[in-house]
Scaffold this active site. Structure first.
Site, PDB file in Angstrom:
ATOM      1  CB  SER A 143      -0.876   0.027   1.256  1.00 46.77           C
ATOM      2  OG  SER A 143      -1.542   1.282   1.352  1.00 46.77           O
ATOM      3  CE1 TYR A 157      -3.675  -2.109   5.328  1.00 46.95           C
ATOM      4  CE2 TYR A 157      -3.168   0.165   4.735  1.00 46.95           C
ATOM      5  CZ  TYR A 157      -3.530  -1.119   4.369  1.00 46.95           C
ATOM      6  OH  TYR A 157      -3.738  -1.417   3.036  1.00 46.95           O
TER       7      TYR A 157
HETATM    8  P1  NAP Z   1     -11.152  -6.666   1.252  1.00 46.44           P
HETATM    9  O1  NAP Z   1     -12.116  -6.313   0.182  1.00 46.44           O
HETATM   10  O2  NAP Z   1     -11.525  -6.378   2.673  1.00 46.44           O
HETATM   11  O3  NAP Z   1     -10.772  -8.228   1.093  1.00 46.44           O
HETATM   12  C1  NAP Z   1      -9.903  -8.816   2.021  1.00 46.44           C
HETATM   13  C2  NAP Z   1      -9.629 -10.255   1.639  1.00 46.44           C
HETATM   14  O4  NAP Z   1      -8.661 -10.774   2.575  1.00 46.44           O
HETATM   15  C3  NAP Z   1     -10.851 -11.155   1.735  1.00 46.44           C
HETATM   16  O5  NAP Z   1     -10.768 -12.133   0.722  1.00 46.44           O
HETATM   17  C4  NAP Z   1     -10.685 -11.813   3.106  1.00 46.44           C
HETATM   18  O6  NAP Z   1     -11.305 -13.093   3.210  1.00 46.44           O
HETATM   19  C5  NAP Z   1      -9.171 -11.969   3.162  1.00 46.44           C
HETATM   20  N1  NAP Z   1      -8.653 -12.139   4.515  1.00 46.44           N
HETATM   21  C6  NAP Z   1      -8.809 -11.321   5.586  1.00 46.44           C
HETATM   22  N2  NAP Z   1      -8.205 -11.840   6.662  1.00 46.44           N
HETATM   23  C7  NAP Z   1      -7.627 -13.014   6.263  1.00 46.44           C
HETATM   24  C8  NAP Z   1      -6.862 -14.009   6.923  1.00 46.44           C
HETATM   25  N3  NAP Z   1      -6.554 -13.914   8.226  1.00 46.44           N
HETATM   26  N4  NAP Z   1      -6.451 -15.086   6.206  1.00 46.44           N
HETATM   27  C9  NAP Z   1      -6.772 -15.209   4.897  1.00 46.44           C
HETATM   28  N5  NAP Z   1      -7.507 -14.293   4.220  1.00 46.44           N
HETATM   29  C10 NAP Z   1      -7.927 -13.207   4.899  1.00 46.44           C
HETATM   30  O7  NAP Z   1      -9.744  -5.917   1.007  1.00 46.44           O
HETATM   31  P2  NAP Z   1      -9.125  -5.290  -0.332  1.00 46.44           P
HETATM   32  O8  NAP Z   1      -9.437  -3.839  -0.357  1.00 46.44           O
HETATM   33  O9  NAP Z   1      -9.461  -6.127  -1.514  1.00 46.44           O
HETATM   34  O10 NAP Z   1      -7.567  -5.387   0.026  1.00 46.44           O
HETATM   35  C11 NAP Z   1      -6.725  -6.398  -0.532  1.00 46.44           C
HETATM   36  C12 NAP Z   1      -5.282  -6.003  -0.265  1.00 46.44           C
HETATM   37  O11 NAP Z   1      -5.026  -4.722  -0.852  1.00 46.44           O
HETATM   38  C13 NAP Z   1      -4.952  -5.837   1.220  1.00 46.44           C
HETATM   39  O12 NAP Z   1      -3.657  -6.321   1.486  1.00 46.44           O
HETATM   40  C14 NAP Z   1      -5.009  -4.337   1.432  1.00 46.44           C
HETATM   41  O13 NAP Z   1      -4.211  -3.915   2.527  1.00 46.44           O
HETATM   42  C15 NAP Z   1      -4.452  -3.860   0.096  1.00 46.44           C
HETATM   43  N6  NAP Z   1      -4.799  -2.478  -0.214  1.00 46.44           N
HETATM   44  C16 NAP Z   1      -6.092  -2.109  -0.385  1.00 46.44           C
HETATM   45  C17 NAP Z   1      -6.382  -0.792  -0.668  1.00 46.44           C
HETATM   46  C18 NAP Z   1      -7.792  -0.302  -0.880  1.00 46.44           C
HETATM   47  O14 NAP Z   1      -7.997   0.929  -0.925  1.00 46.44           O
HETATM   48  N7  NAP Z   1      -8.790  -1.183  -1.020  1.00 46.44           N
HETATM   49  C19 NAP Z   1      -5.342   0.142  -0.781  1.00 46.44           C
HETATM   50  C20 NAP Z   1      -4.040  -0.266  -0.589  1.00 46.44           C
HETATM   51  C21 NAP Z   1      -3.772  -1.589  -0.312  1.00 46.44           C
HETATM   52  P3  NAP Z   1     -12.726 -13.288   4.011  1.00 46.44           P
HETATM   53  O15 NAP Z   1     -13.771 -12.595   3.195  1.00 46.44           O
HETATM   54  O16 NAP Z   1     -12.921 -14.745   4.083  1.00 46.44           O
HETATM   55  O17 NAP Z   1     -12.543 -12.622   5.348  1.00 46.44           O
END
Ligand code: NAP
Length: 248
Positions: A143, A157
């Site tokens: 990120s 984070y």
């Molecule tokens: P999200 O929509 O909340 O999805 C999170 C995913 O991670 C879900 O599939 C969830 O599975 C899984 N997960 C959570 N805890 C877990 C665990 N302990 N073991 C295995 N799987 C787990 O998040 P996202 O926005 O797509 O983010 C994905 C990545 O991008 C993350 O690393 C986040 O930090 C990074 N990121 C996101 C943004 C943004 O603005 N969205 C920006 C920068 C970086 P379940 O549904 O089964 O819980």
């Protein structure tokens, strides 16, 4: 080299877009999830109905024992992975550092940092030529919080993501001569559920005007960068941290 990809947290948000893009690029995809089995099952059904190969595998990646079982399961059911995407992540509720519970920080670093380290460790054991493997690629979804620091939102984070950037640089140097490329994509604000789970469903709309491109990114735009980094098109990229943030 096999075409088997593990996507941690591959069931929804950015991970789901990566899983679908991987299937469209002829990878057999291991869709890891933790809590929401329905989301993982629905995605896997969608990929398989469209002629791809996908398998949902439950594992909490913050638990090293479950990570070992995850990799064993992928190896026995799909084959030795050639790509690991460390995507699973969480923020915890938005607040200041002096307000956050120790348990929240521990859980966030457990998933974002330790989870990426545990998974990368297992991937190296299977992919490295030092261990008789055929090589491969590791891409971590970091990120831009790692350099912005996320003041007033989730400093812990940001710290968890700075740690995976360091892992990316170090591991790339450690295993670059063993057939494994290690890179990261650093998204800016991407429109997924993570913001509502952090307690601010309107976060994307609040921040979008301050982004040079005046909009949030899409999960597909991050998936495109991830698929490029693990493809042969990026064959000389190793230790790269690729910002994908609309210029933020
Ligand atoms: P999200 O929509 O909340 O999805 C999170 C995913 O991670 C879900 O599939 C969830 O599975 C899984 N997960 C959570 N805890 C877990 C665990 N302990 N073991 C295995 N799987 C787990 O998040 P996202 O926005 O797509 O983010 C994905 C990545 O991008 C993350 O690393 C986040 O930090 C990074 N990121 C996101 C943004 C943004 O603005 N969205 C920006 C920068 C970086 P379940 O549904 O089964 O819980």
């Amino acid at each position: 080299m096999s075409k088997v990809m593990i996507v941690t947290g591959g069931s929804r948000g950015i991970g789901a877009a990566i899983s679908k893009a991987a299937a469209a690029s002829d990878y057999a995809v291991a869709v890891n999830y933790h809590a929401r089995a329905d989301d993982a099952d629905n995605l896997v059904r969608e990929i398989n109905e469209q002629g791809g190969t996908a398998l949902a595998i439950k594992a909490d990646i913050s638990d090293p024992a479950q990570v070992k079982v995850l990799f064993e399961g992928v190896k026995s059911k799909l084959g030795v992975p050639s790509v690991l995407v460390n995507n699973a992540g969480t923020t915890g509720k938005i607040c200041r550092l002096d307000e956050v519970e120790a348990e929240t920080m521990s859980r966030v670093l457990g998933i974002n940092t330790m989870g990426a380290l545990y998974c990368s460790q297992e991937a190296v054991k299977l992919m490295s030529s030092k261990h008789g493997g055929c090589g491969g690629s590791i891409v971590t979804v970091s990120s831009i919080a790692a350099r912005l620091g996320s003041p007033g939102e989730y400093v812990w984070y940001a710290a968890s993501k700075a740690a995976v950037d360091a892992m990316t640089v170090g591991l790339a140097k450690e295993v670059g001569g063993e057939g494994i490329r290690v890179n990261a994509v650093s998204p800016g604000i991407i429109d997924t559920e993570i913001h509502a789970l952090g307690g601010e469903p309107g976060r994307v709309d609040r921040i979008a005007p301050a982004i040079p491109m005046k909009r949030a990114g899409t999960a597909q735009e991050i998936a495109n960068a991830v698929l490029w980094l693990c493809s042969d098109q990026a064959s000389y990229c190793n230790g790269t941290i690729l910002d994908c943030s609309g210029g933020r």
